[in-house]
Motif scaffolding. Sequence first.
Motif, PDB file in Angstrom:
ATOM      1  N   SER A 238       0.832  -1.198   0.000  1.00  0.00           N
ATOM      2  CA  SER A 238       0.000   0.000   0.000  1.00  0.00           C
ATOM      3  C   SER A 238       0.868   1.250   0.000  1.00  0.00           C
ATOM      4  N   ILE A 239       0.381   2.280  -0.682  1.00  0.00           N
ATOM      5  CA  ILE A 239       1.104   3.549  -0.724  1.00  0.00           C
ATOM      6  C   ILE A 239       0.127   4.684  -0.462  1.00  0.00           C
ATOM      7  N   LEU A 240       0.654   5.782   0.013  1.00  0.00           N
ATOM      8  CA  LEU A 240      -0.135   6.996   0.178  1.00  0.00           C
ATOM      9  C   LEU A 240       0.675   8.133  -0.415  1.00  0.00           C
ATOM     10  N   GLY A 241       0.129   8.766  -1.444  1.00  0.00           N
ATOM     11  CA  GLY A 241       0.854   9.813  -2.143  1.00  0.00           C
ATOM     12  C   GLY A 241       1.030  11.053  -1.285  1.00  0.00           C
ATOM     13  N   ARG A 242       2.236  11.581  -1.268  1.00  0.00           N
ATOM     14  CA  ARG A 242       2.506  12.844  -0.589  1.00  0.00           C
ATOM     15  C   ARG A 242       2.090  14.005  -1.498  1.00  0.00           C
ATOM     16  N   PRO A 243       1.887  15.187  -0.947  1.00  0.00           N
ATOM     17  CA  PRO A 243       1.513  16.334  -1.780  1.00  0.00           C
ATOM     18  C   PRO A 243       2.595  16.607  -2.835  1.00  0.00           C
ATOM     19  N   SER A 244       2.161  16.753  -4.061  1.00  0.00           N
ATOM     20  CA  SER A 244       3.138  17.002  -5.118  1.00  0.00           C
ATOM     21  C   SER A 244       2.523  17.806  -6.251  1.00  0.00           C
ATOM     22  N   THR A 245       1.376  17.357  -6.757  1.00  0.00           N
ATOM     23  CA  THR A 245       0.811  17.994  -7.939  1.00  0.00           C
ATOM     24  C   THR A 245       0.419  19.435  -7.662  1.00  0.00           C
ATOM     25  N   PHE A 246      -0.351  19.643  -6.599  1.00  0.00           N
ATOM     26  CA  PHE A 246      -0.756  20.993  -6.219  1.00  0.00           C
ATOM     27  C   PHE A 246       0.101  21.396  -5.016  1.00  0.00           C
ATOM     28  N   ASP A 247       1.286  21.904  -5.309  1.00  0.00           N
ATOM     29  CA  ASP A 247       2.263  22.092  -4.247  1.00  0.00           C
ATOM     30  C   ASP A 247       2.215  23.497  -3.639  1.00  0.00           C
ATOM     31  N   TYR A 248       0.995  24.011  -3.411  1.00  0.00           N
ATOM     32  CA  TYR A 248       0.878  25.247  -2.670  1.00  0.00           C
ATOM     33  C   TYR A 248       1.337  24.994  -1.227  1.00  0.00           C
ATOM     34  N   LYS A 249       1.909  25.983  -0.618  1.00  0.00           N
ATOM     35  CA  LYS A 249       2.476  25.811   0.712  1.00  0.00           C
ATOM     36  C   LYS A 249       1.440  25.269   1.691  1.00  0.00           C
ATOM     37  N   ARG A 250       0.281  25.890   1.708  1.00  0.00           N
ATOM     38  CA  ARG A 250      -0.729  25.459   2.675  1.00  0.00           C
ATOM     39  C   ARG A 250      -1.259  24.066   2.342  1.00  0.00           C
ATOM     40  N   ASN A 251      -1.324  23.732   1.067  1.00  0.00           N
ATOM     41  CA  ASN A 251      -1.784  22.406   0.689  1.00  0.00           C
ATOM     42  C   ASN A 251      -0.783  21.342   1.117  1.00  0.00           C
ATOM     43  N   ILE A 252       0.517  21.651   1.009  1.00  0.00           N
ATOM     44  CA  ILE A 252       1.551  20.710   1.445  1.00  0.00           C
ATOM     45  C   ILE A 252       1.436  20.462   2.950  1.00  0.00           C
ATOM     46  N   ILE A 253       1.232  21.535   3.719  1.00  0.00           N
ATOM     47  CA  ILE A 253       1.086  21.388   5.169  1.00  0.00           C
ATOM     48  C   ILE A 253      -0.113  20.503   5.493  1.00  0.00           C
ATOM     49  N   ARG A 254      -1.250  20.777   4.846  1.00  0.00           N
ATOM     50  CA  ARG A 254      -2.449  19.969   5.096  1.00  0.00           C
ATOM     51  C   ARG A 254      -2.230  18.522   4.669  1.00  0.00           C
ATOM     52  N   GLY A 255      -1.579  18.340   3.514  1.00  0.00           N
ATOM     53  CA  GLY A 255      -1.350  16.992   3.013  1.00  0.00           C
ATOM     54  C   GLY A 255      -0.449  16.175   3.916  1.00  0.00           C
ATOM     55  N   ARG A 256       0.583  16.798   4.432  1.00  0.00           N
ATOM     56  CA  ARG A 256       1.495  16.090   5.335  1.00  0.00           C
ATOM     57  C   ARG A 256       0.799  15.710   6.636  1.00  0.00           C
ATOM     58  N   ARG A 257      -0.001  16.618   7.155  1.00  0.00           N
ATOM     59  CA  ARG A 257      -0.736  16.304   8.385  1.00  0.00           C
ATOM     60  C   ARG A 257      -1.684  15.130   8.154  1.00  0.00           C
ATOM     61  N   LEU A 258      -2.357  15.149   7.018  1.00  0.00           N
ATOM     62  CA  LEU A 258      -3.284  14.057   6.712  1.00  0.00           C
ATOM     63  C   LEU A 258      -2.556  12.750   6.538  1.00  0.00           C
ATOM     64  N   SER A 259      -1.455  12.740   5.774  1.00  0.00           N
ATOM     65  CA  SER A 259      -0.727  11.496   5.551  1.00  0.00           C
ATOM     66  C   SER A 259      -0.165  10.938   6.853  1.00  0.00           C
ATOM     67  N   GLU A 260       0.318  11.803   7.731  1.00  0.00           N
ATOM     68  CA  GLU A 260       0.831  11.352   9.022  1.00  0.00           C
ATOM     69  C   GLU A 260      -0.290  10.728   9.854  1.00  0.00           C
ATOM     70  N   GLN A 261      -1.458  11.338   9.799  1.00  0.00           N
ATOM     71  CA  GLN A 261      -2.598  10.800  10.545  1.00  0.00           C
ATOM     72  C   GLN A 261      -3.006   9.435  10.009  1.00  0.00           C
ATOM     73  N   VAL A 262      -3.026   9.296   8.690  1.00  0.00           N
ATOM     74  CA  VAL A 262      -3.398   8.008   8.090  1.00  0.00           C
ATOM     75  C   VAL A 262      -2.390   6.931   8.432  1.00  0.00           C
ATOM     76  N   PHE A 263      -1.085   7.244   8.347  1.00  0.00           N
ATOM     77  CA  PHE A 263      -0.070   6.249   8.652  1.00  0.00           C
ATOM     78  C   PHE A 263      -0.116   5.837  10.127  1.00  0.00           C
ATOM     79  N   ARG A 264      -0.419   6.788  11.012  1.00  0.00           N
ATOM     80  CA  ARG A 264      -0.555   6.422  12.439  1.00  0.00           C
ATOM     81  C   ARG A 264      -1.716   5.446  12.629  1.00  0.00           C
ATOM     82  N   ALA A 265      -2.820   5.711  11.905  1.00  0.00           N
ATOM     83  CA  ALA A 265      -3.979   4.848  12.016  1.00  0.00           C
ATOM     84  C   ALA A 265      -3.688   3.455  11.464  1.00  0.00           C
ATOM     85  N   LEU A 266      -2.925   3.389  10.356  1.00  0.00           N
ATOM     86  CA  LEU A 266      -2.590   2.086   9.771  1.00  0.00           C
ATOM     87  C   LEU A 266      -1.632   1.299  10.684  1.00  0.00           C
TER      88      LEU A 266
END
Length: 266
Positions: A238-266
Amino acid sequence: MKRYPIKLAAKPAWWHVRLPEIRRQLSTMRHCRVEKLLASKELYAVFFQEKEFPKPEVRWPAAASSANPNAFKTSGMDPQCLMLIAGVHGAEAEGVAAVMNLLQLLETGKDLRGCERPALLSLLRAYRIVFIPCCNPDGRAISPDHLQGVSKEDFPRISQGIWQNGETISWAQSKEFFPLPMDRVAFPGGYPNRDGYNIMHDCAPGKVYTREAAAILELTERVQPDLFLNLHSQQGESILGRPSTFDYKRNIIRGRRLSEQVFRAL
């Protein structure tokens, strides 16, 4: 075009992934609204806790790159909205089965096996949810019910397709064409629609080629989801894509927080 010729173990009765099964189940639902997004294809959206809200004065790409992304969001936060889509690659049936079971749970209080899931049901009912059970009915129609037990040779042929000379269209190679040159293809696989387009990648600025992608993008802007999940199958880990395509600063911050939350849950 006919389905891929392969003999697999029979699917269980609760594994609703064929187009007639999806259509039949949706026709029985009374606690939601079902909308057919395209007249000529079995592309449906299902709405739970639907509500009306003003049209935004700014589009999401502009708002997302601003200091105030909520300038786009006129739907409010009560409740938040989850948009869940499956089957954009027609051979990947697991997400379709998951969505159909969630729909049954929300409709009847039990999943398609007849099992009650009170904790999950309570969580789901806290949100406004929009489902698209199958984004690529063309690919789903010619694909097997599942890929369990499929050989490493058949897996990419079912998903990516076969050239007329009998060679497999590989995963990376399939993305070199938009659309696939259908006159050179013996079997297109479940990845693209009937015209050879990979719907998931039909989002480049300037022009959208498929009616499926246009309908999905229009619906997304209309419902303003707080979280958008595009369900896929995975041949390997399984993989979870990190923010890349829409690399606005705030989107990257939100994306990283979400990915960290998902990985903790997994």
